[in-house]
Scaffold this motif. Structure first.
Motif, PDB file in Angstrom:
ATOM      1  N   ARG A 108      43.797  42.399  34.784  1.00  0.00           N
ATOM      2  CA  ARG A 108      43.653  42.791  36.185  1.00  0.00           C
ATOM      3  C   ARG A 108      43.422  44.295  36.325  1.00  0.00           C
ATOM      4  O   ARG A 108      43.566  44.834  37.408  1.00  0.00           O
ATOM      5  N   TYR A 113      41.064  52.191  33.774  1.00  0.00           N
ATOM      6  CA  TYR A 113      42.529  52.306  33.777  1.00  0.00           C
ATOM      7  C   TYR A 113      43.104  52.035  32.389  1.00  0.00           C
ATOM      8  O   TYR A 113      43.989  52.750  31.924  1.00  0.00           O
ATOM      9  N   LEU A 145      29.253  51.774  26.991  1.00  0.00           N
ATOM     10  CA  LEU A 145      28.559  52.619  27.957  1.00  0.00           C
ATOM     11  C   LEU A 145      29.510  53.033  29.085  1.00  0.00           C
ATOM     12  O   LEU A 145      30.385  52.257  29.464  1.00  0.00           O
ATOM     13  N   GLU A 147      29.054  53.005  32.089  1.00  0.00           N
ATOM     14  CA  GLU A 147      28.979  52.068  33.219  1.00  0.00           C
ATOM     15  C   GLU A 147      29.955  50.893  33.043  1.00  0.00           C
ATOM     16  O   GLU A 147      30.218  50.163  33.989  1.00  0.00           O
ATOM     17  N   HIS A 148      30.499  50.735  31.842  1.00  0.00           N
ATOM     18  CA  HIS A 148      31.468  49.661  31.618  1.00  0.00           C
ATOM     19  C   HIS A 148      32.833  49.976  32.215  1.00  0.00           C
ATOM     20  O   HIS A 148      33.669  49.095  32.330  1.00  0.00           O
ATOM     21  N   THR A 150      33.978  50.500  35.096  1.00  0.00           N
ATOM     22  CA  THR A 150      34.432  49.835  36.317  1.00  0.00           C
ATOM     23  C   THR A 150      34.553  48.323  36.120  1.00  0.00           C
ATOM     24  O   THR A 150      34.858  47.599  37.055  1.00  0.00           O
ATOM     25  N   ARG A 151      34.303  47.863  34.904  1.00  0.00           N
ATOM     26  CA  ARG A 151      34.334  46.419  34.652  1.00  0.00           C
ATOM     27  C   ARG A 151      35.745  45.962  34.260  1.00  0.00           C
ATOM     28  O   ARG A 151      36.600  46.771  33.945  1.00  0.00           O
ATOM     29  N   TYR A 152      35.920  44.645  34.217  1.00  0.00           N
ATOM     30  CA  TYR A 152      37.199  44.061  33.816  1.00  0.00           C
ATOM     31  C   TYR A 152      37.070  43.455  32.418  1.00  0.00           C
ATOM     32  O   TYR A 152      35.978  43.036  32.028  1.00  0.00           O
ATOM     33  N   GLU A 155      34.916  40.407  31.233  1.00  0.00           N
ATOM     34  CA  GLU A 155      33.453  40.447  31.251  1.00  0.00           C
ATOM     35  C   GLU A 155      32.864  40.840  29.900  1.00  0.00           C
ATOM     36  O   GLU A 155      31.660  40.866  29.728  1.00  0.00           O
ATOM     37  N   PHE A 156      33.743  41.157  28.941  1.00  0.00           N
ATOM     38  CA  PHE A 156      33.257  41.656  27.656  1.00  0.00           C
ATOM     39  C   PHE A 156      33.364  40.599  26.561  1.00  0.00           C
ATOM     40  O   PHE A 156      34.144  39.658  26.667  1.00  0.00           O
TER      41      PHE A 156
ATOM     42  N   LEU B  24      22.397  50.157  22.233  1.00  0.00           N
ATOM     43  CA  LEU B  24      23.041  50.393  23.525  1.00  0.00           C
ATOM     44  C   LEU B  24      22.591  49.369  24.552  1.00  0.00           C
ATOM     45  O   LEU B  24      23.359  48.933  25.397  1.00  0.00           O
ATOM     46  N   GLU B  27      24.569  46.287  24.650  1.00  0.00           N
ATOM     47  CA  GLU B  27      25.928  46.368  25.193  1.00  0.00           C
ATOM     48  C   GLU B  27      25.956  46.147  26.700  1.00  0.00           C
ATOM     49  O   GLU B  27      27.005  45.949  27.283  1.00  0.00           O
ATOM     50  N   ILE B  29      25.913  44.828  30.429  1.00  0.00           N
ATOM     51  CA  ILE B  29      26.342  43.582  31.067  1.00  0.00           C
ATOM     52  C   ILE B  29      25.469  43.373  32.301  1.00  0.00           C
ATOM     53  O   ILE B  29      25.411  44.236  33.174  1.00  0.00           O
ATOM     54  N   ARG B  33      28.887  43.005  39.193  1.00  0.00           N
ATOM     55  CA  ARG B  33      30.254  43.505  39.081  1.00  0.00           C
ATOM     56  C   ARG B  33      31.247  42.539  39.694  1.00  0.00           C
ATOM     57  O   ARG B  33      31.009  41.971  40.752  1.00  0.00           O
ATOM     58  N   TYR B  34      32.378  42.392  39.050  1.00  0.00           N
ATOM     59  CA  TYR B  34      33.399  41.477  39.546  1.00  0.00           C
ATOM     60  C   TYR B  34      34.393  42.252  40.389  1.00  0.00           C
ATOM     61  O   TYR B  34      34.828  43.333  40.005  1.00  0.00           O
ATOM     62  N   LYS B 232      51.538  47.540  37.573  1.00  0.00           N
ATOM     63  CA  LYS B 232      50.172  47.372  37.062  1.00  0.00           C
ATOM     64  C   LYS B 232      50.017  46.147  36.163  1.00  0.00           C
ATOM     65  O   LYS B 232      48.940  45.554  36.113  1.00  0.00           O
ATOM     66  N   PRO B 236      50.189  42.335  39.648  1.00  0.00           N
ATOM     67  CA  PRO B 236      48.835  41.819  39.887  1.00  0.00           C
ATOM     68  C   PRO B 236      48.633  40.401  39.360  1.00  0.00           C
ATOM     69  O   PRO B 236      47.844  39.641  39.909  1.00  0.00           O
ATOM     70  N   PHE B 237      49.382  40.038  38.325  1.00  0.00           N
ATOM     71  CA  PHE B 237      49.243  38.691  37.778  1.00  0.00           C
ATOM     72  C   PHE B 237      49.970  37.673  38.637  1.00  0.00           C
ATOM     73  O   PHE B 237      49.779  36.480  38.484  1.00  0.00           O
TER      74      PHE B 237
END
Lengths: 315, 323
Positions: A108, A113, A145, A147-148, A150-152, A155-156, B24, B27, B29, B33-34, B232, B236-237
């Motif tokens: 989450r 973070y 990258l 840009e990753h 902000t991802r969770y 998603e990887f 690169l 890599e 995605i 975005r989620y 944290k 959240p879970f």
């Protein structure tokens, strides 16, 4: 002989870890374990599941408390009760990489973070800009990258997640990393990616690793010295080449014989060496860890040691 | 047919081009975005019934909070006018001169307006449920999180829990109401003095389940302080668990108030409440059904709507439904 001059980063002396649910039922997961890890080396712990490898790793980061013995980091005791300052210091300098990259990342939280978590805890940045800079640098270093960020985690892919775990440790600028089976949950095709990153960071930053694994071919590739552990006891410690050329303890031999050979003809005819602990007669002659020379330590009683010496060095 | 094959043969070189091997690039995605909360609402509003139930709840809430503001409910306005006692809707409207919303549901025992009564009472019940749920959930969740985390606290709290949980809830509340009176706030006090304990215990178990997961160990290795691990790594879970709990807690306070007032240990006669109205109406509900069924219907509707909405929201907050 040369080794004595090298700086010892981590030293474990007669470590016991006992799990007890009640006074009657206790289980000794780690039994009188001692070893030193030198600066800049990769020290591997090898053994079957449940042999206590992970427990030793977790005892070093103080998730599992030691029941007896002590752990020294650069000559300073870090097991048992220690001052808050030492505690903070050790937490920062010793980092851990976990086995399952899916379970060890907080689902989450964003990658930003997760990677910054340690930075926040120790406030290792001047301002927000500096933090973002640090996180972006480390994320690029592990081949991901910016840009990753902000991802969770979900998603990887597995390999990407393990590299996030690696980035989270590296951003703390540690001196010692415990890698607890970091590649056993990964696809074979991406194991090398993570191993190469580990090697790269070791070269660039002079890191020392405690590498916990059960896959001997990978251990051979990455480690400088190897300790073989069986049922909480270390049975043999030697440098990688020495151990692979002269496996002396019967348990080590059985592990070596289990390495698969990528040739079906040989593999079919290969005779497996099965280890039988009852072959040791320790009723009268008590065993201990003995230095055979050449940095080769082995666990056995006097009669066995003589036999091992004969095999190793001839009469 | 032959033309087509020829055309393809001519263009073969242009059909395929080599893609350069870029590490690169691999890599990246591509998936959008989620976002957790966006997905929650997407799942929630995908169901048509949720729109309907949400609209119904909005209507009920508006009535509960607006009707009493514009139309003051006075249960004793006709207390001296015995002609207005227990009048059916038709009669009440005839006596007051033509159609009016006020008397469209008839009048009660003391000539009070049922229509104004149910909304003012429903407001009391809703406020009570919201305040009690807010207090119990906040205290319960915070204490439960610490309880699950701290082994020292666990030992003490388990004893406290076993003692208090064995005292019947109804008994405890009725004794408390007898001692401290039956006003709105003393009723809130009676419902929250031990109400948080069950929630806290439920939460402790949830925290225990996820406390020693590997990512929490990783946080410990990074030196994360316990409050941040709780906020944290653990809470959240538990979002969907919290929403599920809220979905059962909110309506349960409404039913609790109705039930307690019905058996006579609830709110005092001066505070209009659904339970009180149902109790008054049930005395002669065969003869004067208009005084009994409206408050029952409102109580049932509120409970069911809150429960259904809560459950749908709880489902939507579970990330496993986001696929």
């Amino acid at each position: 002989m040369e080794e004595n001059k090298r700086e010892v980063v981590l030293s474990i002396k007669n470590l016991d870890v006992v799990f007890n649910n009640s006074r009657k039922h206790s289980f000794k997961a780690v039994d009188n374990v001692s070893f030193d890890i030198y600066k800049g080396e990769t020290f591997s712990l090898v053994g079957e599941s449940g042999s206590g490898k992970t427990t030793i790793g977790r005892a070093i980061v103080r998730i599992n408390p030691c029941s007896a013995g002590a752990i020294y980091y650069k000559g300073k005791k870090i097991s048992g009760k220690i001052s808050r300052k030492d505690d903070r210091d050790v937490v920062r300098k010793i980092q851990m990489i976990f086995q399952d990259p899916a379970a060890s990342l907080n689902e989450r939280a964003t990658i930003d973070y997760i990677v910054s978590e340690g930075l926040y805890n120790f406030h290792l940045y001047k301002d927000e800009k500096d933090r973002i800079q640090k996180v972006e640098n480390v994320i690029r270093e592990v081949g991901l990258l910016p840009e990753h960020l902000t991802r969770y985690p979900h998603e990887f892919s597995g390999g990407q997640r393990q590299r996030v775990g690696l980035a989270r440790s590296i951003v703390m600028e540690p001196e010692f990393i415990i890698a607890d089976e970091p590649i056993s949950a990964l696809d074979v095709s991406i194991r090398a990616q993570v191993l190469n990153l580990l090697k790269k960071f070791q070269k660039e930053r002079g890191l020392s690793y405690l590498f916990i694994a059960h896959d001997l071919s990978i251990v051979r590739f990455i480690s400088d010295r190897i300790a073989v552990i069986h049922k909480g006891k270390i049975v043999e410690i030697a440098e990688t080449n020495e151990l692979f050329e002269y496996p002396l303890h019967p348990y080590t031999k059985s592990l070596m014989s289990a390495i698969p050979v990528p040739d079906p003809m040989i593999e079919k005819q290969k005779k497996l060496f099965i280890y039988d602990p009852s072959q040791h007669d320790y009723s009268v002659d008590k065993p201990s860890m003995v230095d055979l020379g050449n940095g080769h330590f082995i666990y056995g009683n006097q009669r066995e040691i003589d036999k091992y010496k004969e095999i190793r060095f001839g009469k | 047919m032959a033309d087509k094959i020829n055309a393809a043969a001519v263009n073969e070189d242009e059909l395929f081009t080599f893609v350069s091997n870029d590490d690169l690039e691999s890599e990246k995605i591509i998936a959008p975005r989620y976002s957790y909360w966006k997905s929650v609402f997407r799942v929630f509003f995908r169901k048509k019934t949720n729109w309907f139930v949400l609209g119904l709840l909005a209507l009920l809430l508006l009535s509960c909070f607006l009707v009493p503001v514009f139309c003051k409910y006075d249960p004793y306005e006709n207390v001296t006018n015995a002609y207005m006692y227990n009048k059916s809707p038709v009669e009440a409207m005839r006596l007051t001169g033509g159609f009016s919303l006020k008397w469209c549901l008839g009048s009660g025992q003391l000539g009070n307006s049922i229509f104004y009564g149910i909304w003012t009472s429903a407001r009391t019940s809703l406020l009570l449920a919201m305040i009690c749920a807010a207090i119990n959930m906040t205290v319960g969740i915070i204490l439960g999180a610490v309880w699950g985390y701290s082994k020292a606290m666990d030992r003490v709290m388990l004893v406290v829990y076993s003692i208090i949980a064995n005292v019947p809830y109804i008994l405890l509340i009725s004794v408390l109401v007898y001692i401290i009176g039956s006003g709105f706030w003393s009723f809130v006090f009676a419902l929250t003095i031990t109400g948080w304990l069950g929630i806290s215990y439920f939460f402790r178990t949830q925290v225990l389940i996820i406390r020693d997961r590997e990512y929490s160990l990783a946080s410990r290795c990074l030196g994360t302080p316990i409050p941040r691990i709780i906020s944290k790594n653990i809470l959240p879970f538990l979002t969907s668990v919290i929403v599920t709990l809220l979905a059962t807690e909110l309506p349960s306070y409404i039913s609790m108030e109705v039930f307690l007032s019905f058996i006579g240990i609830g709110l005092s006669a001066t505070v209009p409440s659904l339970g009180r109205m149902i109790q008054e109406g049930q005395v002669a509900f065969r003869t004067y059904p208009w005084a009994f069924w409206p408050p029952v219907a409102i109580a049932a509707l509120l409970t069911i709507i809150l429960y259904v909405l809560g459950q749908s929201l709880a489902d939507a907050t579970d990330p496993r439904t986001h696929m």
